[in-house]
Design a protein around this motif. Sequence first.
Motif, short mmCIF file in Angstrom:
data_model
loop_
_atom_site.label_atom_id
_atom_site.label_comp_id
_atom_site.label_asym_id
_atom_site.label_seq_id
_atom_site.Cartn_x
_atom_site.Cartn_y
_atom_site.Cartn_z
N VAL A 406 1.87 1.41 10.25
CA VAL A 406 1.99 2.84 10.55
C VAL A 406 2.10 2.98 12.06
O VAL A 406 1.20 2.55 12.80
CB VAL A 406 0.78 3.64 10.04
CG1 VAL A 406 0.96 5.12 10.38
CG2 VAL A 406 0.62 3.46 8.53
N THR A 407 3.21 3.57 12.54
CA THR A 407 3.48 3.69 13.97
C THR A 407 3.91 5.10 14.32
O THR A 407 4.82 5.65 13.71
CB THR A 407 4.57 2.71 14.41
OG1 THR A 407 4.18 1.37 14.11
CG2 THR A 407 4.86 2.83 15.90
N ASP A 408 3.26 5.70 15.30
CA ASP A 408 3.67 6.99 15.85
C ASP A 408 4.67 6.76 16.99
O ASP A 408 4.57 5.78 17.73
CB ASP A 408 2.46 7.76 16.40
CG ASP A 408 1.67 8.45 15.31
OD1 ASP A 408 2.27 8.75 14.25
OD2 ASP A 408 0.46 8.70 15.50
N ASP A 409 5.61 7.68 17.11
CA ASP A 409 6.65 7.59 18.14
C ASP A 409 7.43 6.29 18.06
O ASP A 409 7.86 5.72 19.07
CB ASP A 409 6.07 7.76 19.56
CG ASP A 409 5.71 9.19 19.86
OD1 ASP A 409 6.32 10.10 19.27
OD2 ASP A 409 4.79 9.43 20.69
N ASP A 410 7.63 5.80 16.84
CA ASP A 410 8.59 4.71 16.65
C ASP A 410 9.96 5.29 16.98
O ASP A 410 10.29 6.42 16.60
CB ASP A 410 8.55 4.23 15.19
CG ASP A 410 8.88 2.75 15.08
OD1 ASP A 410 9.26 2.16 16.09
OD2 ASP A 410 8.75 2.21 13.96
N LYS A 428 7.26 9.17 12.93
CA LYS A 428 6.08 8.47 12.45
C LYS A 428 6.54 7.59 11.30
O LYS A 428 6.92 8.09 10.24
CB LYS A 428 5.00 9.43 11.99
CG LYS A 428 3.73 8.72 11.53
CD LYS A 428 2.57 9.68 11.30
CE LYS A 428 1.29 8.91 10.98
NZ LYS A 428 0.12 9.81 10.86
N ALA A 429 6.53 6.29 11.51
CA ALA A 429 7.09 5.34 10.56
C ALA A 429 5.98 4.67 9.76
O ALA A 429 5.01 4.16 10.33
CB ALA A 429 7.93 4.30 11.29
N LYS A 430 6.16 4.67 8.45
CA LYS A 430 5.29 3.93 7.55
C LYS A 430 6.17 2.88 6.87
O LYS A 430 7.11 3.24 6.15
CB LYS A 430 4.65 4.84 6.52
CG LYS A 430 3.82 5.97 7.15
CD LYS A 430 3.31 6.94 6.10
CE LYS A 430 2.53 8.07 6.74
NZ LYS A 430 2.06 9.06 5.72
N VAL A 431 5.88 1.63 7.11
CA VAL A 431 6.78 0.56 6.70
C VAL A 431 6.04 -0.44 5.80
O VAL A 431 5.02 -1.01 6.22
CB VAL A 431 7.37 -0.20 7.91
CG1 VAL A 431 8.45 -1.16 7.46
CG2 VAL A 431 7.91 0.78 8.94
N ASN A 454 12.12 -4.35 3.95
CA ASN A 454 11.30 -3.30 4.56
C ASN A 454 11.64 -1.96 3.93
O ASN A 454 12.81 -1.56 3.91
CB ASN A 454 11.53 -3.23 6.07
CG ASN A 454 11.09 -4.48 6.79
OD1 ASN A 454 9.90 -4.79 6.84
ND2 ASN A 454 12.04 -5.22 7.34
N HIS A 455 10.63 -1.29 3.42
CA HIS A 455 10.81 0.07 2.91
C HIS A 455 10.29 1.04 3.96
O HIS A 455 9.11 1.04 4.31
CB HIS A 455 10.05 0.27 1.60
CG HIS A 455 10.12 1.69 1.09
ND1 HIS A 455 11.26 2.22 0.51
CD2 HIS A 455 9.19 2.68 1.10
CE1 HIS A 455 11.03 3.47 0.18
NE2 HIS A 455 9.78 3.78 0.53
N TRP A 456 11.20 1.89 4.47
CA TRP A 456 10.88 2.80 5.56
C TRP A 456 10.60 4.20 5.02
O TRP A 456 11.36 4.74 4.22
CB TRP A 456 12.04 2.88 6.56
CG TRP A 456 12.26 1.62 7.33
CD1 TRP A 456 12.96 0.53 6.94
CD2 TRP A 456 11.78 1.33 8.65
NE1 TRP A 456 12.95 -0.44 7.90
CE2 TRP A 456 12.23 0.03 8.97
CE3 TRP A 456 11.02 2.04 9.57
CZ2 TRP A 456 11.95 -0.56 10.19
CZ3 TRP A 456 10.73 1.45 10.79
CH2 TRP A 456 11.19 0.16 11.09
N ASP A 457 9.51 4.81 5.50
CA ASP A 457 9.18 6.21 5.22
C ASP A 457 8.94 6.87 6.57
O ASP A 457 7.94 6.60 7.23
CB ASP A 457 7.94 6.30 4.33
CG ASP A 457 7.55 7.75 4.01
OD1 ASP A 457 8.33 8.66 4.35
OD2 ASP A 457 6.46 7.95 3.43
N VAL A 458 9.90 7.72 7.00
CA VAL A 458 9.88 8.23 8.37
C VAL A 458 9.90 9.75 8.35
O VAL A 458 10.75 10.37 7.70
CB VAL A 458 11.08 7.71 9.18
CG1 VAL A 458 11.00 8.22 10.62
CG2 VAL A 458 11.13 6.20 9.15
N PRO A 475 16.12 9.39 7.90
CA PRO A 475 16.49 7.98 7.70
C PRO A 475 16.01 7.13 8.88
O PRO A 475 15.90 7.61 10.01
CB PRO A 475 18.02 8.02 7.65
CG PRO A 475 18.36 9.43 7.30
CD PRO A 475 17.30 10.28 7.92
N ALA A 476 15.73 5.90 8.60
CA ALA A 476 15.34 4.96 9.66
C ALA A 476 16.62 4.46 10.32
O ALA A 476 17.14 3.39 10.00
CB ALA A 476 14.53 3.81 9.09
#
Length: 580
Positions: A406-410, A428-431, A454-458, A475-476
């Motif tokens: 989990v990353t903010d400001d990706d 905010k990416a949840k990968v 990798n499944h991206w939820d952004v 989309p990522a």
Amino acid sequence: MKTSINVIAGLTRNPLKAVLSLLVLVGLCTTLQAQTADPDLNREMTIEKDYVPTVKDANKINRLPDVTAPTAPKTPVQFANYMSVLDMPSSLSPLKSTASAFGSSDQLGYVTLGVSTLPDFSAEAGFQILRTPTDRLNIYGSHRSGNYTMKYLQTDEKYKKKINDNTFGLNYLHRFADWKVFADAQYTYAKYNDYGYHDYLGDIDNWNDNLFSMHLGAASNDKDELSFLINATYTLFNQKYGAPKAKNENRLVLDFDLNAPLDIDKHIGVEGSIKNYSYSNLDPFDSYHAKNDYTALSVAPYMLFEGENWQTHLGLSVNKQFGNYDKFLIAPDVRFHVQASDQVLFYISATGGFTDNSNYELFYQNRYIDPALRVKDSRTLVNAKFGADFVILPNLNVDVHTGYRVTDDDWFLVNDYSLVTNTVAYGKAKVFNIGGAVRYTQSLVDFELTADYNHWDVSGTMDNDYHGFASDDMPAFNKPSFIANLKIGYKPVNSLRFDLIYHLEADRQAGVWALEAIDPLSTEAKLDTINDLSLKGTYAITKNFSVFVAVNNLLFQKYDLTYGYPANPFNLMGGISYKF
């Protein structure tokens, strides 16, 4: 070799089949060897294996390391890299070669020259001034240049791609009885154009970048007593891009790791970094990304517990930014591994912290980002990993792993078609990640296959003086869902070696701003799957003199690296290498 090429060519006609086939293969084999690179080796700039002559930036073919027994993954303090800059055909970022590929102790240096049909020219050289039990002093240099026509996939238009990269550096190591000191300095001059597909404001045809880095550090040798590792770094990034003024970034970094034993199987320590960033000639048109000075502090106290076949690292990372960026983050710093047997190792970790997105660091990832932009530092709340590493046979390693981040400001690259540049969207990416690898080596053949899904939820936003949008389901952009690499080496006789390397990136989505667009989601572009195959042959005429021929983009594929930036077409490269 022919069979391998036929199989790969067949898979490229059906990217979905390629994705599923590689995942199934990795799943059946059950798992990849964990990375075992010792950061001290890079810091000391020594290589204790025979050097295989190669022009790394031209064909991306490297010799595979020997397979070793399972080793726990290491997550040391991230020191600045000591690498030279070279641009490669299938990426927007420059290659980072070790710049000290010296052979055995009786060899003092090497020279490698290459030329391709693009045309493309490359040269690398290094010399060991000192190599004693207590002292090492190396100098090195590299050059890469090209000037050739690229055809866009979006239209029938063609445009010149120009690049001229030059790097020079030196590094030094001295060993005392109980500790060692190391230092290095490196300068890079890069002149190039933005060859991407843009419109409206014209083309940026004259970029000039100057990068300088300098490091000075010390480390103790005895891990059983009070130990330390300290490294001070200075970097300069200067860029002129056709504007009246250049932009300058100065960065000072102090990295440290201190620890002391509490008992025979317990240690207490603290690691961290202090980074200061200062900027001049700020861009007045982009107030949101104004490059004001700021400082980032990271401190991670920890305790280390060790058993006969296991190790536990319990820590907490506290991170704070002061100045233009004012962010605070507490993240876990937990790592555990257990050697279940001589053939099996399990590992688990949960870490986090700030990601340095300075202009200096991002030059090595994508040099074509908007020159007026200072990408914000990303903040990883948690990066959890779990994996198992197996030795199936003495020369066969397998690893499987999964993770969640989990990353903010990706940040995600967006082609700003209307402004002749590339900007970024933040999210905010949840990968979720699952992957694995297989490595096999013996005297005639070495083989490596890695694959990751990798499944991206952004949920993302873009907010600057040019555009603005917000989305709960962004989309990522330019982040592939599936990445796989296949490397096969074959050495029929001692003087001849063949290397085949295949790279796959599937399910890629581009974000594109057009002048009339309300937001980038209305102008999404699906990027073609990357199917990149190269084949290289190296022949040693004598112990010191070798020749090589490489065939790049062997499948004659046409695809964009990112939207509007086509990859190099089919080409041949030949060259010579001499070590002395």
